[in-house]
Design a protein around this motif. Structure first.
Motif, PDB file in Angstrom:
ATOM      1  N   TRP A 294       0.825  -1.217   0.000  1.00 23.11           N
ATOM      2  CA  TRP A 294       0.000   0.000   0.000  1.00 23.11           C
ATOM      3  C   TRP A 294       0.858   1.265   0.000  1.00 23.11           C
ATOM      4  CZ3 TRP A 294      -4.297  -0.069  -2.117  1.00 23.11           C
ATOM      5  CH2 TRP A 294      -5.272  -1.029  -1.876  1.00 23.11           C
TER       6      TRP A 294
ATOM      7  N   THR B 279      -4.424   5.935   1.187  1.00 23.41           N
ATOM      8  CA  THR B 279      -3.907   4.566   1.282  1.00 23.41           C
ATOM      9  C   THR B 279      -2.502   4.553   1.881  1.00 23.41           C
ATOM     10  OG1 THR B 279      -3.194   4.652  -1.017  1.00 23.41           O
ATOM     11  CG2 THR B 279      -5.323   3.619  -0.562  1.00 23.41           C
TER      12      THR B 279
ATOM     13  N   GLY C 246       0.356   3.861  -2.816  1.00 22.64           N
ATOM     14  CA  GLY C 246       0.002   5.227  -2.436  1.00 22.64           C
ATOM     15  C   GLY C 246       0.965   6.248  -3.020  1.00 22.64           C
TER      16      GLY C 246
ATOM     17  N   SER D 117      -3.050   4.866   5.541  1.00 24.53           N
ATOM     18  CA  SER D 117      -3.645   3.608   6.013  1.00 24.53           C
ATOM     19  C   SER D 117      -2.601   2.516   6.183  1.00 24.53           C
ATOM     20  CB  SER D 117      -4.709   3.115   5.034  1.00 24.53           C
ATOM     21  OG  SER D 117      -5.798   3.985   4.996  1.00 24.53           O
TER      22      SER D 117
ATOM     23  N   SER E 168      -2.293  -3.532  -5.607  1.00 25.12           N
ATOM     24  CA  SER E 168      -3.398  -3.221  -4.687  1.00 25.12           C
ATOM     25  C   SER E 168      -4.213  -4.467  -4.356  1.00 25.12           C
ATOM     26  CB  SER E 168      -4.299  -2.114  -5.244  1.00 25.12           C
ATOM     27  OG  SER E 168      -5.046  -2.552  -6.348  1.00 25.12           O
TER      28      SER E 168
ATOM     29  N   ALA F  74      -8.354   1.015   3.218  1.00 29.49           N
ATOM     30  CA  ALA F  74      -7.442   0.951   2.064  1.00 29.49           C
ATOM     31  C   ALA F  74      -8.045   0.101   0.951  1.00 29.49           C
ATOM     32  CB  ALA F  74      -6.081   0.394   2.494  1.00 29.49           C
TER      33      ALA F  74
END
Length: 152
Positions: free
Chosen positions: A15, A80, A19, A83, A131, A98
């Motif tokens: 993530w 994200t 991100g 997160s 993801s 997320a």
């Protein structure tokens, strides 16, 4: 579950990468729009399209829509990214936050750009794989630990 912490850390790292890439994509998209270069903003997203076919005069509203897209990439990337640090610590709400923000963003990308044939495999499709790998890993941990806890 023995490996839960390690798996959540792997998900968090995925993530973080996702991100950061989306923060950068958002900044670049907005920068092109703010400089009045709509064709470059489109070419940056739809990288499998011949850039010469994008050279035309676009209505200002098209630029505004693409600018909004860039802003959405930016804030979703930040959401994200933040997160990820909570996922690292095992926060269950961050796992779902997320997954919803990043996962649905990439679902739209997959449906409209990947399946439409407008993008190359790298970087966009790789980000979709990242993801969904993060989602699968963190959901596995969440549901496995929940199941293990209820069995006790």
């Amino acid at each position: 579950m023995k490996n839960a912490s390690l798996l959540l850390k792997i998900s968090a790292i995925l993530w973080i990468i996702w991100g950061l890439v989306h923060i950068l994509a958002g900044v670049l998209t907005m920068n092109f729009i703010l400089s009045g270069d709509i064709p470059s903003s489109i070419a940056g997203i739809a990288d499998a399209v011949d850039p010469s076919t994008l050279q035309m005069i676009y209505p200002e509203a098209a630029g505004a829509i693409i600018g909004q897209h860039g802003f959405n990439l930016f804030w979703i990337g930040i959401a994200t990214f933040v997160s990820a640090f909570y996922i690292w610590k095992g926060n269950k709400n961050a796992i779902f936050f997320a997954a919803i923000t990043g996962g649905l963003t990439d679902l739209g990308y997959f449906l409209f750009l990947d399946l439409g044939g407008f993008v190359k495999f790298v970087p966009g499709t790789v980000m979709t794989i990242i993801s969904y790998s993060a989602i699968i890993i963190s959901f596995y941990v969440y549901f496995k630990t929940k199941k293990d806890a209820s069995a006790e």
